[in-house]
Design a protein around this motif. Sequence first.
Motif, short mmCIF file in Angstrom:
data_model
loop_
_atom_site.label_atom_id
_atom_site.label_comp_id
_atom_site.label_asym_id
_atom_site.label_seq_id
_atom_site.Cartn_x
_atom_site.Cartn_y
_atom_site.Cartn_z
N ARG A 103 0.85 -1.20 0.00
CA ARG A 103 0.00 0.00 0.00
C ARG A 103 0.88 1.25 0.00
O ARG A 103 1.80 1.37 0.81
CB ARG A 103 -0.92 0.00 1.22
CG ARG A 103 -2.20 0.78 0.96
CD ARG A 103 -3.06 0.86 2.18
NE ARG A 103 -3.80 -0.38 2.41
CZ ARG A 103 -4.58 -0.56 3.48
NH1 ARG A 103 -4.68 0.37 4.40
NH2 ARG A 103 -5.24 -1.68 3.63
N PRO A 104 0.64 2.17 -0.94
CA PRO A 104 1.60 3.27 -1.10
C PRO A 104 1.54 4.32 0.02
O PRO A 104 0.48 4.60 0.57
CB PRO A 104 1.18 3.90 -2.43
CG PRO A 104 -0.25 3.53 -2.61
CD PRO A 104 -0.46 2.22 -1.90
N ALA A 105 2.70 4.86 0.29
CA ALA A 105 2.79 5.98 1.24
C ALA A 105 2.56 7.25 0.45
O ALA A 105 3.11 7.43 -0.63
CB ALA A 105 4.16 6.00 1.88
N GLU A 106 1.72 8.12 0.97
CA GLU A 106 1.36 9.30 0.20
C GLU A 106 1.84 10.59 0.84
O GLU A 106 3.01 10.90 0.82
CB GLU A 106 -0.15 9.32 -0.05
CG GLU A 106 -0.56 8.25 -1.06
CD GLU A 106 -2.03 7.92 -1.01
OE1 GLU A 106 -2.75 8.51 -0.19
OE2 GLU A 106 -2.45 7.06 -1.80
N SER A 107 0.90 11.31 1.46
CA SER A 107 1.26 12.65 1.92
C SER A 107 2.33 12.62 3.01
O SER A 107 2.38 11.73 3.85
CB SER A 107 0.01 13.34 2.45
OG SER A 107 -0.63 12.48 3.36
N LYS A 140 5.65 9.51 6.24
CA LYS A 140 4.54 9.69 5.29
C LYS A 140 3.33 8.94 5.79
O LYS A 140 3.46 7.92 6.47
CB LYS A 140 4.93 9.14 3.92
CG LYS A 140 5.93 10.00 3.17
CD LYS A 140 6.22 9.34 1.83
CE LYS A 140 7.19 10.16 1.02
NZ LYS A 140 7.66 9.38 -0.14
N GLU A 141 2.20 9.43 5.39
CA GLU A 141 0.97 8.74 5.76
C GLU A 141 0.64 7.69 4.71
O GLU A 141 0.79 7.92 3.52
CB GLU A 141 -0.19 9.74 5.89
CG GLU A 141 -1.44 9.08 6.40
CD GLU A 141 -2.54 10.06 6.77
OE1 GLU A 141 -2.35 11.28 6.59
OE2 GLU A 141 -3.59 9.59 7.23
N ILE A 142 0.20 6.54 5.18
CA ILE A 142 -0.27 5.49 4.26
C ILE A 142 -1.78 5.44 4.43
O ILE A 142 -2.27 5.28 5.55
CB ILE A 142 0.36 4.12 4.62
CG1 ILE A 142 1.88 4.19 4.49
CG2 ILE A 142 -0.22 3.03 3.72
CD1 ILE A 142 2.60 2.96 5.00
N LYS A 143 -2.50 5.62 3.36
CA LYS A 143 -3.97 5.68 3.48
C LYS A 143 -4.55 4.29 3.77
O LYS A 143 -4.02 3.30 3.35
CB LYS A 143 -4.59 6.24 2.19
CG LYS A 143 -4.24 7.69 1.98
CD LYS A 143 -5.02 8.60 2.92
CE LYS A 143 -4.60 10.05 2.67
NZ LYS A 143 -4.98 10.97 3.72
#
Length: 796
Positions: free
Chosen positions: A577-581, A793-796
């Motif tokens: 699961r990608p890390a985003e913001s 980073k946040e991961i959604k």
Amino acid sequence: MKKFIIFLFLTLMLLHSGCALNVIRNGKICIVPAIGDKALAPEKFAADEFNRTLQKMANSIPQEKSKPSSRLVIGTPATNPEIAEKAEELGLQREELKKRDSFILKTIGADIYAASNYPSGAMFAVFDLMERLGIRWFFPSEAGEFVPQTANLSIDKLNIISAPDFEFRVLGAHYKHDKYVFLQHCKLTAPSPDPKKYGHDGFYKNWGGHSFNWFFPPDCKTVEEYFKKYPEQFAWDKRNKTPVISQHCYSNPDTKKTFLDWIDNFWTKNPDYNSLALVPRDSPVSCQCEGCLKLDPSTLTHKFIAGLIRESEKKHPGKMYQTLAYSFYTTPPQCELPQNQIFSYCMINCCYKHKIDDPICVRNPKHIEELAAWQKKLQCVGSYGYEFIAFKDNSIYTPITPVIASELRQYKKMGLVRFATENYQHFNPSEPWEEQSSFVNRYPIYATTRLSWNTSIEPESILRDFCKYSYGSASSEMEEYHKLMEDAWQKGDAQLCGYNKNYKNYADGFITAELIEKIDRLFSTALEKTKNEARANKFIVLDQKAWQNWRNIGQRYLELHTRLDTGSAPLEELRKRPAESILYKPDLNLPEFKDFADLKEKEDKFPNVEEPPLMLPHPQMEEGCMVGSVIENGEAYQFISVRTKESIFLFKNPEILFKNSFEQCNYEISFRFRFPENSGKNPWFDTSLRHAGLRLAQKFIDNIITINTHYVTIKTRSRDREPSPTALPEKLTAKILPPLEKGKWYPVRIRAVDKWIFVEINGKEIATYGPIFGGGYANLFSPNTEIRDFIIKEIK
Ligand SMILES: [Zn+2]
Ligand SMILES: [Zn+2]
């Protein structure tokens, strides 16, 4: 024969109480207050309040010609000749009536006597009578006043002696008329509600809180000016070789002289004050000059204060002083202390989730132990708490009454003289009520005022009375609501200490599905029942809003639990699961601020450093530095700390970075590290992830990932070495990596996704474990390693 006597006695009693005295008859007020010529402020205020509320009750305009049949004689032997005359009959020489604020309410002939040896006691007698007549004050302003309207009201013969369990009962409040009126109605120790109209005399007046903020030499008007002119009277920062404004130097005789002159001047100008606070500035800094370092910080502070009192007594004998055991001076000092002064021990370490004697609580026994240690040194010890500011958010209901009741009983048993708790939120009727703690927490605040006068009252009876008045036809539903909240509040082993916490981190385990279901149902019934009762309905609507704050956050936790229980997405999906913001990206490189002096010079280079560093003396620490985010109760602080042999310098930025705490979000920490070529035999660094809250507040598990040139270790540590609630073993893994080379950069990624933890070094997954519930902080500790590109980073 005996039976007959008892029978006769009862009959006489009944006959006696049959002589009820008219208060209101056919809408006319039958009783007028009578104060003496020398009446002081509290007596005048009480007489006015008696008239005002009685008129509200009878709904009448005072009729000048009607002659009242009775009088309410208010006062003390010193202020009212009628009381002096009847002093013996009233029993004012009795031991229990010598206590400050104690009073007697007694019917003599056609009159009622509200008498005391203290003007404040006479006032409290009047307010006590008004409660017996059916009046209640549940929160400040007329909005919180309950005056039943009636055309006929009488009261049985009275003979009541009442004395408070604590000589001083304080709900800290900055001046606000309505608030002070409320505090007086509730029989607390507070200054005059209306100094312009009534004056001060007879009310309790203390000057100052953290009063050292305002002690200056005669040629200075601000602390900044004082610091500039006389820096040597301020605390010395040993490492930086500079004085700091945040605290004073207590071993410098000039500081003592400045303070003594100030105190002398204070008493000369204000002889009418009851006490003066002697409390240091609110900062954790203690002076590090040679003279001050000879003593431990607590002894240093209390010895200085004791010296001020002893010296001042020579010029101003018999004056009272108030001080605190707080911050770095909570432990009993190694010095003699002046007796008969009021010392209050701050409840920094006390837990507000559990009753004081609840064996589940790990903190309260220590709190009581330290309090008892103070009592061995001093005669007059009080407690200073934070019950009503435990949460930062004013719209949060704290169902804490049974906990406070247990505390107060314990303090009474121990013989404390003062109970104080911080509570400075004002009530402004024109602002939304549900956003003001004075309203939202009106029940526990009100109950606290009752209990601090009389610790033996059953809290349940206060609640029943409160509900009867507040909620009309829905009183039983609302009583059940408060009880459910109070019971649920005390369950679980989470701790709540200190103040200004984020309530969101305390909902888990407190707000259960069952509680939501029950309380939602109670509110809908209560609202339905009070459709036609405007005031009760309004209170229920507003209390429901307060409930919904807890309910909504509790619901989120419950959903999270369900997601975990039913199995979340397959690990493979979580892993990818990608890390985003970006949540946090410090613009710094560790080795650059190894030296504290350098760091200070370069302070501007750190955009996130807003506060001056705190210095925490900590001699056992290894030297090194640390960067990270502390998530304290849902709020993120970036911090950079530098450890030296003597101190930890902590740069903290209170800015909120995270919308949600780690409790509720998935995150990825990544960075690069390099062991320098010249680093020692076993260079290493570690990173900690803490789950389930702050070390001191809640149950936590700490995962320490240590990376060395030859191995990686992941250890878990739970608070108090309790068995971990997760399946995580004590030492998770020690996987051998291909040896890491010095001088070479390696990437690290640590991902926390749906409570699974993935640790990856140099592109290789080293460990996967979980599920771990909760969040916490992430930090790096690096004594000899370079670290770059630290990002969360946040991961959604
Ligand atoms: Zn000093
Ligand atoms: Zn506890």
